[in-house]
Design a protein around this motif. Structure first.
Motif, PDB file in Angstrom:
ATOM      1  N   ASP A 108       2.322   4.067   0.034  1.00  0.00           N
ATOM      2  CA  ASP A 108       2.580   2.632  -0.107  1.00  0.00           C
ATOM      3  C   ASP A 108       1.465   1.890  -0.857  1.00  0.00           C
ATOM      4  O   ASP A 108       1.694   0.793  -1.367  1.00  0.00           O
ATOM      5  N   ASP A 140       2.381   0.342   8.316  1.00  0.00           N
ATOM      6  CA  ASP A 140       2.334  -0.975   7.675  1.00  0.00           C
ATOM      7  C   ASP A 140       1.171  -1.821   8.183  1.00  0.00           C
ATOM      8  O   ASP A 140       0.598  -2.625   7.441  1.00  0.00           O
ATOM      9  N   ALA A 141       0.759  -1.626   9.443  1.00  0.00           N
ATOM     10  CA  ALA A 141      -0.391  -2.364   9.975  1.00  0.00           C
ATOM     11  C   ALA A 141      -1.685  -1.849   9.347  1.00  0.00           C
ATOM     12  O   ALA A 141      -2.586  -2.630   9.015  1.00  0.00           O
ATOM     13  N   LEU A 162      -1.886  -0.387   6.428  1.00  0.00           N
ATOM     14  CA  LEU A 162      -1.789  -0.799   5.021  1.00  0.00           C
ATOM     15  C   LEU A 162      -2.209  -2.255   4.853  1.00  0.00           C
ATOM     16  O   LEU A 162      -2.979  -2.596   3.949  1.00  0.00           O
ATOM     17  N   SER A 163      -1.730  -3.113   5.721  1.00  0.00           N
ATOM     18  CA  SER A 163      -2.059  -4.531   5.651  1.00  0.00           C
ATOM     19  C   SER A 163      -3.563  -4.749   5.815  1.00  0.00           C
ATOM     20  O   SER A 163      -4.166  -5.546   5.092  1.00  0.00           O
ATOM     21  N   ASP A 164      -4.169  -4.039   6.755  1.00  0.00           N
ATOM     22  CA  ASP A 164      -5.614  -4.167   6.966  1.00  0.00           C
ATOM     23  C   ASP A 164      -6.376  -3.713   5.727  1.00  0.00           C
ATOM     24  O   ASP A 164      -7.300  -4.396   5.282  1.00  0.00           O
ATOM     25  N   LYS A 178      -5.372  -3.549   2.559  1.00  0.00           N
ATOM     26  CA  LYS A 178      -5.168  -4.452   1.424  1.00  0.00           C
ATOM     27  C   LYS A 178      -5.973  -5.735   1.561  1.00  0.00           C
ATOM     28  O   LYS A 178      -6.395  -6.316   0.567  1.00  0.00           O
ATOM     29  N   SER A 179      -6.204  -6.149   2.799  1.00  0.00           N
ATOM     30  CA  SER A 179      -6.984  -7.372   3.020  1.00  0.00           C
ATOM     31  C   SER A 179      -8.452  -7.184   2.654  1.00  0.00           C
ATOM     32  O   SER A 179      -9.201  -8.148   2.518  1.00  0.00           O
TER      33      SER A 179
END
Length: 196
Positions: A89, A186-187, A189-191, A193-194
């Motif tokens: 992703d 997804d969690a 991934l979100s971390d 990307k931030s």
């Protein structure tokens, strides 16, 4: 006069209690700050080809590090599947992340093929093994736990008990956080990307 001594004694005790409370409140904060700035995880382990790999090699990249073993029935495959999904992703940003699988059962995992196991989940996952001393040193560096346990129904008569966290290490080698077992891709991934 006696009452005066009692009052002075009470004031002294109250003052000492206030000092103790202040030291109690301030000390953990100082320790926490020190802990955060000095906690650096490291490893000196071999890849499937026998080449020594070290933490410093991945400077400039985020590292997703997981400790496990190839005969693990559920926790390891589940976590590595989540890591593989994260890498897919991320797209082009995947070049900023190095996923690493560190064996806590190195003798057996070298025999079974650490590369084959890691790459079955994703070709970017680097499998590493070491001798008992190097493995223990790496685990202690990450503050992670593992232990061999006899199990008559398991392959070779034993299994490995271990911490199930996925560790995120920053580009400067600093420990950033851990993801608990079961954290969805997804969690994670979100971390990540931030932080880019």
């Amino acid at each position: 006069m006696r009452l005066r001594h009692i009052q002075i004694g009470l004031w002294v005790m109250a003052g000492l209690a206030a000092l103790a409370y202040g030291a109690f409140i301030l000390r953990p904060q100082m320790n926490t700050q020190t802990h955060e700035t000095t906690f650096r995880s490291e490893f000196f382990l071999a890849d499937g080809a026998g080449q020594l790999r070290t933490t410093d090699e991945f400077a400039g990249k985020f590292q997703l590090v997981f400790f496990g073993f190839t005969n693990c029935p559920d926790v390891c495959p589940t976590t590595l599947s989540e890591v593989a999904q994260v890498m897919d992703d991320l797209g082009d940003a995947a070049a900023k992340v190095q996923p690493i699988f560190i064996s806590i059962d190195p003798e057996r995992d070298r025999r079974l093929g650490i590369d084959t196991f890691a790459h079955a989940f994703h070709p970017a996952i680097l499998g590493l093994t070491g001798d008992a001393e190097a493995t223990r040193a790496a685990a202690e560096s990450f503050k992670t736990f593992f232990e061999r346990e006899d199990a008559t129904d398991a392959t070779d008569g034993y299994t490995m008990s271990h911490s199930a966290a996925l560790y995120l290490i920053g580009p400067k080698g600093d420990w950033l956080r851990q993801f608990d077992y079961g954290t969805p891709a997804d969690a994670i991934l979100s971390d990540l990307k931030s932080r880019f």
